[in-house]
Design a protein around this motif. Structure first.
Motif, mmCIF file in Angstrom:
data_model
loop_
_atom_site.group_PDB
_atom_site.id
_atom_site.type_symbol
_atom_site.label_atom_id
_atom_site.label_comp_id
_atom_site.label_asym_id
_atom_site.label_seq_id
_atom_site.Cartn_x
_atom_site.Cartn_y
_atom_site.Cartn_z
ATOM 1 N N GLU A 196 112.306 44.779 -9.046
ATOM 2 C CA GLU A 196 113.398 45.995 -9.038
ATOM 3 C C GLU A 196 113.060 47.157 -9.669
ATOM 4 O O GLU A 196 113.317 48.251 -9.333
ATOM 5 C CB GLU A 196 114.465 45.329 -9.397
ATOM 6 N N ALA A 197 112.360 46.924 -10.815
ATOM 7 C CA ALA A 197 111.850 48.144 -11.711
ATOM 8 C C ALA A 197 110.740 48.769 -11.413
ATOM 9 O O ALA A 197 110.309 49.581 -11.881
ATOM 10 C CB ALA A 197 111.925 47.657 -13.144
ATOM 11 N N GLY A 198 110.260 48.364 -10.383
ATOM 12 C CA GLY A 198 108.722 48.842 -9.865
ATOM 13 C C GLY A 198 107.641 48.450 -10.834
ATOM 14 O O GLY A 198 106.366 48.889 -10.654
ATOM 15 N N LYS A 199 107.805 47.380 -11.854
ATOM 16 C CA LYS A 199 106.774 47.084 -12.431
ATOM 17 C C LYS A 199 105.613 45.879 -11.972
ATOM 18 O O LYS A 199 104.679 45.853 -12.134
ATOM 19 C CB LYS A 199 107.283 46.337 -14.016
ATOM 20 N N VAL A 200 106.312 45.382 -11.057
ATOM 21 C CA VAL A 200 105.816 43.961 -10.212
ATOM 22 C C VAL A 200 105.908 44.241 -8.899
ATOM 23 O O VAL A 200 106.818 44.309 -8.429
ATOM 24 C CB VAL A 200 105.904 42.764 -10.782
ATOM 25 N N ARG A 201 104.757 44.099 -8.016
ATOM 26 C CA ARG A 201 105.115 44.120 -6.499
ATOM 27 C C ARG A 201 105.510 42.790 -5.955
ATOM 28 O O ARG A 201 106.269 42.613 -5.091
ATOM 29 C CB ARG A 201 103.786 44.391 -5.807
ATOM 30 N N SER A 202 105.008 41.902 -6.484
ATOM 31 C CA SER A 202 105.220 40.502 -5.759
ATOM 32 C C SER A 202 105.169 39.450 -6.916
ATOM 33 O O SER A 202 104.784 39.585 -8.074
ATOM 34 C CB SER A 202 104.077 39.946 -4.854
ATOM 35 N N ILE A 203 105.904 38.110 -6.642
ATOM 36 C CA ILE A 203 106.178 37.275 -7.778
ATOM 37 C C ILE A 203 106.146 35.798 -7.207
ATOM 38 O O ILE A 203 106.111 35.544 -5.909
ATOM 39 C CB ILE A 203 107.453 37.316 -8.471
ATOM 40 N N GLY A 204 105.733 34.915 -7.895
ATOM 41 C CA GLY A 204 105.505 33.546 -7.501
ATOM 42 C C GLY A 204 105.391 32.476 -8.682
ATOM 43 O O GLY A 204 105.742 32.903 -9.920
ATOM 44 N N VAL A 205 105.004 31.320 -8.508
ATOM 45 C CA VAL A 205 104.909 30.344 -9.285
ATOM 46 C C VAL A 205 103.456 29.791 -9.174
ATOM 47 O O VAL A 205 102.751 29.882 -8.332
ATOM 48 C CB VAL A 205 105.951 29.403 -8.918
ATOM 49 N N SER A 206 102.861 28.911 -10.099
ATOM 50 C CA SER A 206 101.913 27.986 -10.279
ATOM 51 C C SER A 206 102.044 26.806 -10.736
ATOM 52 O O SER A 206 102.803 26.664 -11.724
ATOM 53 C CB SER A 206 100.988 28.782 -11.233
ATOM 54 N N ASN A 207 101.472 25.741 -10.139
ATOM 55 C CA ASN A 207 101.591 24.347 -10.818
ATOM 56 C C ASN A 207 102.835 23.650 -10.432
ATOM 57 O O ASN A 207 103.313 22.825 -11.344
ATOM 58 C CB ASN A 207 101.107 24.322 -12.144
ATOM 59 N N TYR A 208 103.883 24.253 -9.621
ATOM 60 C CA TYR A 208 105.012 23.627 -9.355
ATOM 61 C C TYR A 208 104.861 22.507 -8.247
ATOM 62 O O TYR A 208 104.295 22.672 -7.196
ATOM 63 C CB TYR A 208 105.980 24.772 -8.855
ATOM 64 N N GLY A 209 105.417 21.381 -8.602
ATOM 65 C CA GLY A 209 105.628 20.499 -7.555
ATOM 66 C C GLY A 209 106.743 20.667 -6.565
ATOM 67 O O GLY A 209 107.438 21.730 -6.803
#
Length: 274
Positions: free
Chosen positions: A112-125
């Motif tokens: 929302e602040a424009g610092k990151v464009r996309s988000i996600g996770v790693s190693n989640y079951g």
């Protein structure tokens, strides 16, 4: 787009609205790798426009809580000197449910602040992914409506024919989540495998190229790792052949044999893991 029409410029449209290259020759970094600043310097030195490079980083598992994840985003921006990060992932599902929710909220706010464009996770079951969906719904209610809980765009896992994780792959496919496959070459530990070698011989390609092709045709975004220029070039030359459906099945096994760390099976209430 069918498997036979892939090329090096092919991209996957993320739930965030941005695009990610189908073959992971962007830059994959993480705070715990200690390579964020180096990756950013490489971007500047390359002369390639920033818009044409997809940079990923990750929040360390020890920082999976609201305050630490929020601080990590700012630290990553400071380390890289970049105006934005294309993708930030939570590196592992540690910290307990409340901390995972808080860390996710920190990433949502960074978008929302424009610092990151996309988000996600790693190693989640799958159980962690189901929990995340619930957290997103809760955050929507708490923060003012649809979309306020964030959008899951990417998940990253070790995936290859000896650790296919089809349950996770199907979960993501149903939701349009891009699956990044790390260690798609199994760290070279399966060279000489009968099925793998026979397919490489049939198509006149390397065993690495067969594995990358398998990953692409599964719908994954493979992240082959090499520091050798020739191997990097070879790993990108996977668009001149296509595996048949039978060959895809022939190559995939029922094994669950990860060669890297494997946090996917940790319980939801696990607060910490070394």
């Amino acid at each position: 787009m069918t498997a036979t029409t892939f090329n090096l410029q092919s991209k996957f449209k993320l739930n965030s609205g941005y695009e990610i290259p189908l073959l992971g020759f962007g830059i994959d970094s993480a705070a715990s790798y200690g390579n964020e600043a180096g990756c950013a310097e490489s971007i500047r030195a390359s002369g390639i426009p920033r818009s044409e490079i997809f940079l990923t980083s990750k929040v360390p598992w020890k920082s999976v809580n609201y305050e630490a994840a929020k601080a990590q985003v700012d630290k990553t921006l400071a380390e890289t000197g970049l105006e934005y990060i294309d993708l930030i992932l939570l590196h592992a599902p540690y910290g307990g449910s409340g901390n995972r929710k808080g860390a996710w909220r920190a990433l949502v706010e960074a978008v929302e602040a424009g610092k990151v464009r996309s988000i996600g996770v790693s190693n989640y079951g799958v159980h962690h992914l189901d929990e995340l969906e619930q957290h997103i719904k809760e955050l929507e209610e708490e923060r003012g409506g649809r979309g306020k809980g964030g959008v899951l765009s990417v998940g990253q896992w070790e995936m290859h024919p000896w650790c296919a994780r089809n349950d996770i792959g199907e979960w993501c496919k149903k939701r349009g989540v891009a699956v990044e496959a790390y260690s798609p070459l199994v760290q070279g530990k399966r060279w000489g495998d009968k099925s793998l070698k026979s397919l490489a011989d049939k198509y006149g390609v390397s065993e690495a190229q067969v594995l990358i092709r398998w990953s692409l045709q599964k719908g994954y975004v493979p992240l082959p790792k090499s520091v050798t220029p020739k191997r990097i070039a070879d790993n990108a030359a996977v668009y001149g052949f296509s595996l048949t459906a039978d060959e895809m099945k022939q190559l995939e096994t029922d094994e669950y044999s990860p060669v890297c760390w494997d946090p996917c099976s940790t319980p939801l209430d696990n607060p910490r893991e070394a």
